[in-house]
Design a protein around this motif. Structure first.
Motif, PDB file in Angstrom:
ATOM      1  N   PHE A 113       0.838  -1.065  -0.034  1.00 47.90           N
ATOM      2  CA  PHE A 113      -0.093  -0.073  -0.024  1.00 47.90           C
ATOM      3  C   PHE A 113       0.881   1.177  -0.034  1.00 47.90           C
ATOM      4  O   PHE A 113       1.634   1.503   0.898  1.00 47.90           O
ATOM      5  CB  PHE A 113      -0.880   0.106   1.136  1.00 47.90           C
ATOM      6  N   PRO A 114       0.695   2.084  -1.035  1.00 48.31           N
ATOM      7  CA  PRO A 114       1.665   3.092  -1.421  1.00 48.31           C
ATOM      8  C   PRO A 114       1.361   4.354  -0.105  1.00 48.31           C
ATOM      9  O   PRO A 114       2.624   5.033   0.155  1.00 48.31           O
ATOM     10  CB  PRO A 114       1.453   3.765  -2.584  1.00 48.31           C
ATOM     11  N   HIS A 115       0.303   4.187   0.590  1.00 49.82           N
ATOM     12  CA  HIS A 115       0.367   5.352   1.553  1.00 49.82           C
ATOM     13  C   HIS A 115       0.433   4.740   2.923  1.00 49.82           C
ATOM     14  O   HIS A 115       0.491   5.731   3.876  1.00 49.82           O
ATOM     15  CB  HIS A 115      -1.425   5.733   1.285  1.00 49.82           C
ATOM     16  N   LEU A 116       1.066   3.799   3.050  1.00 57.74           N
ATOM     17  CA  LEU A 116       1.453   3.102   4.617  1.00 57.74           C
ATOM     18  C   LEU A 116       2.893   2.946   4.438  1.00 57.74           C
ATOM     19  O   LEU A 116       3.636   2.330   3.511  1.00 57.74           O
ATOM     20  CB  LEU A 116       0.799   1.509   4.803  1.00 57.74           C
TER      21      LEU A 116
ATOM     22  N   PHE B 186      -1.066  -4.126   8.610  1.00 58.72           N
ATOM     23  CA  PHE B 186      -2.120  -4.220   7.979  1.00 58.72           C
ATOM     24  C   PHE B 186      -2.951  -5.544   8.170  1.00 58.72           C
ATOM     25  O   PHE B 186      -3.993  -5.791   8.565  1.00 58.72           O
ATOM     26  CB  PHE B 186      -2.123  -3.853   6.564  1.00 58.72           C
TER      27      PHE B 186
ATOM     28  N   ARG C 249      -5.516  -7.775  11.828  1.00 56.13           N
ATOM     29  CA  ARG C 249      -6.923  -8.319  11.299  1.00 56.13           C
ATOM     30  C   ARG C 249      -6.906  -9.763  11.566  1.00 56.13           C
ATOM     31  O   ARG C 249      -7.975 -10.253  11.181  1.00 56.13           O
ATOM     32  CB  ARG C 249      -7.097  -7.819   9.943  1.00 56.13           C
TER      33      ARG C 249
ATOM     34  N   ASN D 176      -9.916   1.918   4.652  1.00 54.00           N
ATOM     35  CA  ASN D 176      -8.560   2.007   4.826  1.00 54.00           C
ATOM     36  C   ASN D 176      -7.618   2.076   3.680  1.00 54.00           C
ATOM     37  O   ASN D 176      -6.239   2.192   3.842  1.00 54.00           O
ATOM     38  CB  ASN D 176      -8.349   0.643   6.107  1.00 54.00           C
ATOM     39  N   VAL D 177      -7.879   1.636   2.539  1.00 54.17           N
ATOM     40  CA  VAL D 177      -7.283   1.597   1.385  1.00 54.17           C
ATOM     41  C   VAL D 177      -7.833   2.649   0.264  1.00 54.17           C
ATOM     42  O   VAL D 177      -6.991   3.612  -0.132  1.00 54.17           O
ATOM     43  CB  VAL D 177      -7.290   0.068   0.921  1.00 54.17           C
TER      44      VAL D 177
ATOM     45  N   PRO E  81      -7.817   6.532   1.521  1.00 56.26           N
ATOM     46  CA  PRO E  81      -6.705   7.349   1.668  1.00 56.26           C
ATOM     47  C   PRO E  81      -5.932   7.316   0.356  1.00 56.26           C
ATOM     48  O   PRO E  81      -5.430   8.454  -0.138  1.00 56.26           O
ATOM     49  CB  PRO E  81      -5.651   6.335   2.501  1.00 56.26           C
ATOM     50  N   LEU E  82      -6.216   6.301  -0.440  1.00 54.76           N
ATOM     51  CA  LEU E  82      -5.447   6.307  -1.964  1.00 54.76           C
ATOM     52  C   LEU E  82      -6.245   7.539  -3.094  1.00 54.76           C
ATOM     53  O   LEU E  82      -5.521   8.096  -3.822  1.00 54.76           O
ATOM     54  CB  LEU E  82      -5.492   5.087  -2.749  1.00 54.76           C
TER      55      LEU E  82
END
Lengths: 385, 227
Positions: free
Chosen positions: A116-119, A127, A131, B140-141, B144-145
């Motif tokens: 995930f590029p935002h994390l 992530f 879960r 959550n994905v 934000p993206l």
């Protein structure tokens, strides 16, 4: 009609076991049957795989291996499908059972890591882990981070990682969900040779240190030979052969696509080091070979590959020859090779299968036929790892 | 504020309130529509996409006319609101909001749809293999993206609502402090030959619009350089 009835019978069995999952959880193994039809491509496979070790789905591009893996993951829904993993039913189209991907206890490593590029790396790893109920976590944070050597990358963003680093993070992220089945879709294909060499040892450690069954999609014979215990050969959406790695690769009844690069894989242990000539002796069932000095210690296990084109045959052992490795072997079978000029000979060197690709002319001159004992001269062995 | 009297200020306040409410509603309504348009393989994708885009090309008076008829005492929306005891919507602030939502819809839906399409399937698949269910993945994905898409959608929706005139005139009329927004107020000033006030309001609108677009385009430029 009979065929159809049989299918229904078998499928409803999976649904029943789904209900009594707990009772049959001890049953190891993966049974997967998928029929999917796309424009211009159809997948029709029936796989019985061991519930442990690394199983390679091997074939050329377009053979359906990735589609097959996606069906196992539930990312693709096969019209007709039955999937049982170690006693649990994940799909049974006849009974209308389809467990969605996020409820399957699997890990998936994509060809391009797909972080995930935002994390940050740390939050990518968390992530999946957060879960999963902590009671079912079997792979610890430290274990995954150490195994893949990514401790120094945790605060970085995916954009600032090399391809190899991204792929290692992707693997750790999948492992941290403590999957009961790990699916890997050509995890090395997008990397150059150097990065591949960098990752392969991590994959081997994963194999050695974690008891998680792996389905590994690849089109590279070397990767398969190095990593897999079990192999499924796919061609045009169908299973050509499946079985143990060594036996399956030594089979001769495979389509040309697989025989042009034919060869066998031999499991050996380091027997001795010869310091004078800088050689290492590798022992295996039925013989030994000498190779250039290896770094591995005495007793360590190694795999090597012998290409059929690197094996020549002789009636008498050549006395004055530069070829070091000569094994006595019995001819088991002779078949046509990929060109009319060649034949493929399957040999048994006291328990270790060998393949030799020789010209038809030589085969006739030597009168090679089943049951004959000959000398197999091995020009090169390709060490894996 | 020398040249602007309290009627002008009320128009500015009303405009900002209308644009804010409309933008919030549009982001709520537009997100599922954009998501559906970005993900569906249905044959309805074309027709629905076209309907959403209609306000881009229709004269605002046409849209305003049909909304007026529908929300009027004899229209089906009007009948419904009356039976619920809400009266009719035309010439009220609520009516303006409804009309603005329709009018600015494409300016919100299209940037969101583009953002969702740009994300592709892969992050969603990766999330699913990491045990995230559909809603979990969305919040959550996907959210934000697609943040840049939401920023663009919000800015364009707000700015476009601030700039509307024809639809407002058809639905809202010209009631001070209720439906008289800045664009209508400017029209009034010009009709009354009050050019000074018209200048102040028009100049303000021009500056506002320029600044909004400047912010939008320079943030996009920065993104392109980074990517």
């Amino acid at each position: 009609m009979i065929g159809e009835a049989e299918i229904l019978l078998e499928m409803s069995e999976c649904a029943r076991t789904g209900v009594v999952t707990m009772n049959r959880a001890q049953e190891k193994g993966i049974h997967a049957r998928f029929q999917v039809r796309y424009p211009g491509f159809a997948l029709d496979v029936d796989l019985h795989l061991p519930g442990r070790g690394v199983t390679a789905l091997f074939g050329h591009s377009g053979s359906g291996k990735t589609t097959c893996l996606r069906c196992v993951a539930g990312l693709e829904q096969a019209g007709i499908g039955l999937l049982e993993v170690n006693g649990e039913c994940w799909q049974d189209s006849a009974a209308g059972v389809f467990v969605p991907t996020h409820k399957r206890p699997l890990g998936y490593v994509f060809q391009e890591a797909s972080l995930f590029p935002h994390l940050s790396v740390r939050r990518n790893l968390e992530f999946g882990m957060k879960r999963v109920a902590s009671s079912t976590r079997k792979v610890s944070w430290g274990q995954a981070v150490d195994l893949l050597g990514i401790g120094h990358l945790l605060e970085r963003m995916p954009d600032n990682l090399s391809g190899g680093e991204r792929q290692r993070v992707g693997m750790a992220r999948a492992l941290l969900t403590s999957p009961r089945l790990l699916l890997m879709d050509e995890p090395l294909a997008a990397l150059d040779l150097k990065r591949k060499q960098e990752i392969l040892p991590y994959l081997e450690r994963l194999h050695d240190e974690l008891d998680i069954p792996v389905l590994y999609v690849s089109h590279s014979p070397d990767e398969v030979a190095r990593l897999a215990d079990h192999v499924v050969l796919l061609d045009q959406g169908r299973v050509v052969a499946q079985g143990g790695l060594v036996e399956t690769l030594a089979r001769l009844d495979l389509p040309t696509a697989f025989t042009e690069d034919a060869g066998v894989v031999v499991e050996a242990v380091v027997g001795d080091h010869d310091d004078q000539y800088h050689l290492t002796r590798l022992d295996f069932e039925g013989g030994s070979v000498l190779v250039a000095r290896r770094p591995e210690a005495f007793g360590q296990r190694l795999r090597f590959r012998v290409h059929a084109r690197d094996v020549s045959l002789a009636r008498v052992p050549a006395e004055r020859s530069s070829i070091t490795n000569v094994l006595s072997a019995v001819v088991m079978e002779v078949v046509d090779a990929d060109t009319p000029a060649h034949v493929l000979v399957r040999l048994d060197a006291s328990g270790t299968p060998l393949l030799a690709r020789i010209t038809r002319r030589s085969a006739d001159q030597l009168a090679v036929s089943t049951g004959e004992r000959l000398w197999a001269q091995i020009k090169t062995v390709a060490l894996l790892g | 504020m020398g040249p602007l009297d309290h009627v002008d200020l009320a128009a500015i306040w009303l405009t900002l309130k209308l644009a804010s409410v409309t933008t919030v509603l549009l982001l709520l309504i537009g997100t599922p529509i954009a998501w559906w348009l970005a993900r569906t393989r249905s044959r309805l994708k074309g027709p629905i996409g076209a309907v959403v885009a209609l306000p881009l090309v229709l004269p605002p008076t046409v849209l305003g006319f049909y909304l007026l008829v529908a929300m009027g005492p004899n229209g089906f929306v009007g009948q419904m609101t009356q039976s619920m005891g809400l009266g009719t919507l035309p010439f009220t602030f609520a009516g303006l909001v409804v009309a603005s939502v329709f009018y600015s819809m494409p300016f919100v839906v299209q940037p969101l749809q583009n953002a969702f399409e740009a994300i592709g399937n892969r992050p969603m698949e990766a999330a699913a293999t990491l045990r995230a269910g559909p809603w979990d993945t969305f919040f959550n994905v996907v959210l934000p993206l697609s943040k840049p898409g939401f920023v663009t959608a919000g800015i364009l929706g707000f700015a476009h609502t601030v700039g509307e005139f024809g639809v407002v005139l058809m639905i809202g009329g010209n009631i001070p402090e209720k439906t008289r927004v800045v664009s209508v107020q400017i029209y009034d000033h010009v009709e009354a030959m009050e050019y000074t006030q018209a200048h102040w309001l028009s100049g303000g609108m021009l500056l506002f619009s320029f600044l909004v677009l400047l912010a939008l385009y320079s943030s996009r430029l920065k993104q392109n350089w980074r990517g």
